[in-house]
Design a protein around this motif. Structure first.
Motif, short mmCIF file in Angstrom:
data_model
loop_
_atom_site.label_atom_id
_atom_site.label_comp_id
_atom_site.label_asym_id
_atom_site.label_seq_id
_atom_site.Cartn_x
_atom_site.Cartn_y
_atom_site.Cartn_z
N GLY A 129 0.80 -1.22 0.00
CA GLY A 129 0.00 0.00 0.00
C GLY A 129 0.83 1.27 0.00
O GLY A 129 0.31 2.36 0.25
N ALA A 144 -15.57 -4.26 -6.36
CA ALA A 144 -14.56 -3.25 -6.01
C ALA A 144 -13.18 -3.91 -6.07
O ALA A 144 -13.05 -5.12 -5.86
CB ALA A 144 -14.82 -2.71 -4.61
N SER A 145 -12.17 -3.12 -6.38
CA SER A 145 -10.82 -3.66 -6.46
C SER A 145 -9.79 -2.57 -6.21
O SER A 145 -10.09 -1.38 -6.22
CB SER A 145 -10.58 -4.30 -7.83
OG SER A 145 -10.69 -3.33 -8.86
N VAL A 146 -8.57 -3.00 -5.99
CA VAL A 146 -7.43 -2.10 -5.85
C VAL A 146 -6.55 -2.35 -7.07
O VAL A 146 -6.22 -3.50 -7.38
CB VAL A 146 -6.64 -2.39 -4.56
CG1 VAL A 146 -5.41 -1.50 -4.46
CG2 VAL A 146 -7.53 -2.22 -3.34
N THR A 197 -1.34 2.83 -5.70
CA THR A 197 -2.53 2.02 -5.89
C THR A 197 -3.75 2.91 -5.75
O THR A 197 -3.71 3.92 -5.06
CB THR A 197 -2.62 0.86 -4.86
OG1 THR A 197 -2.60 1.42 -3.55
CG2 THR A 197 -1.48 -0.12 -5.04
N ARG A 198 -4.81 2.52 -6.44
CA ARG A 198 -6.08 3.27 -6.37
C ARG A 198 -7.23 2.30 -6.15
O ARG A 198 -7.22 1.19 -6.66
CB ARG A 198 -6.32 4.04 -7.66
CG ARG A 198 -5.29 5.12 -7.88
CD ARG A 198 -5.64 6.01 -9.03
NE ARG A 198 -4.58 6.99 -9.21
CZ ARG A 198 -4.19 7.46 -10.37
NH1 ARG A 198 -4.79 7.07 -11.48
NH2 ARG A 198 -3.22 8.34 -10.45
N GLN A 199 -8.21 2.78 -5.39
CA GLN A 199 -9.42 1.99 -5.13
C GLN A 199 -10.40 2.18 -6.29
O GLN A 199 -10.61 3.31 -6.73
CB GLN A 199 -10.10 2.48 -3.85
CG GLN A 199 -9.31 2.23 -2.61
CD GLN A 199 -9.44 0.80 -2.13
OE1 GLN A 199 -10.34 0.07 -2.52
NE2 GLN A 199 -8.53 0.38 -1.28
N ARG A 200 -10.97 1.11 -6.76
CA ARG A 200 -12.07 1.19 -7.73
C ARG A 200 -13.33 0.71 -7.03
O ARG A 200 -13.34 -0.37 -6.45
CB ARG A 200 -11.81 0.29 -8.93
CG ARG A 200 -10.87 0.89 -9.93
CD ARG A 200 -11.03 0.19 -11.25
NE ARG A 200 -10.20 0.82 -12.24
CZ ARG A 200 -9.81 0.24 -13.35
NH1 ARG A 200 -10.18 -1.01 -13.61
NH2 ARG A 200 -9.07 0.88 -14.22
N ALA A 201 -14.35 1.50 -7.09
CA ALA A 201 -15.61 1.15 -6.45
C ALA A 201 -16.34 0.07 -7.25
O ALA A 201 -16.09 -0.11 -8.45
CB ALA A 201 -16.49 2.39 -6.34
#
Length: 94
Positions: free
Chosen positions: A39, A73-75, A52-56
């Motif tokens: 992270g 959701a994914s990272v 890294t980015r969060q995807r809803a």
């Protein structure tokens, strides 16, 4: 440019053998991967930032059936270009 071309360029610019350039590139890639897995960001001033980015969770469609599906959701890894690199590319394509 592919990996082999990059290794040739790296060895020419650094004076390293292609084998040593490959070890250096491998170490760099593994270090970035490990940081992202934890992270952390990897920031190279002027070049860019690996993060890294969060995807809803979102709705999508199965392209073959047209059926609506839920995409979880994914990272995901991302690269944000640094100012210096952005300017160099812009200048080269004028």
């Amino acid at each position: 440019m592919n990996k082999k071309g990059l290794l040739i360029k790296m060895s020419e610019k650094s004076g390293l053998t292609q084998k040593d350039a490959e070890l250096a590139l491998k170490a760099f890639i593994e270090s970035v991967e490990e940081a992202l897995e934890c992270g952390e960001k990897v920031q190279l001033i002027g070049f860019g930032t690996f993060e890294t980015r969060q995807r809803a969770e979102r709705q999508g469609r199965n392209p073959s059936t047209g059926e609506e599906i839920t995409i979880p959701a994914s990272v995901v890894p991302a690269f944000k270009v640094g100012k210096k690199l952005k300017e160099k590319v812009k200048e080269a394509h004028k």
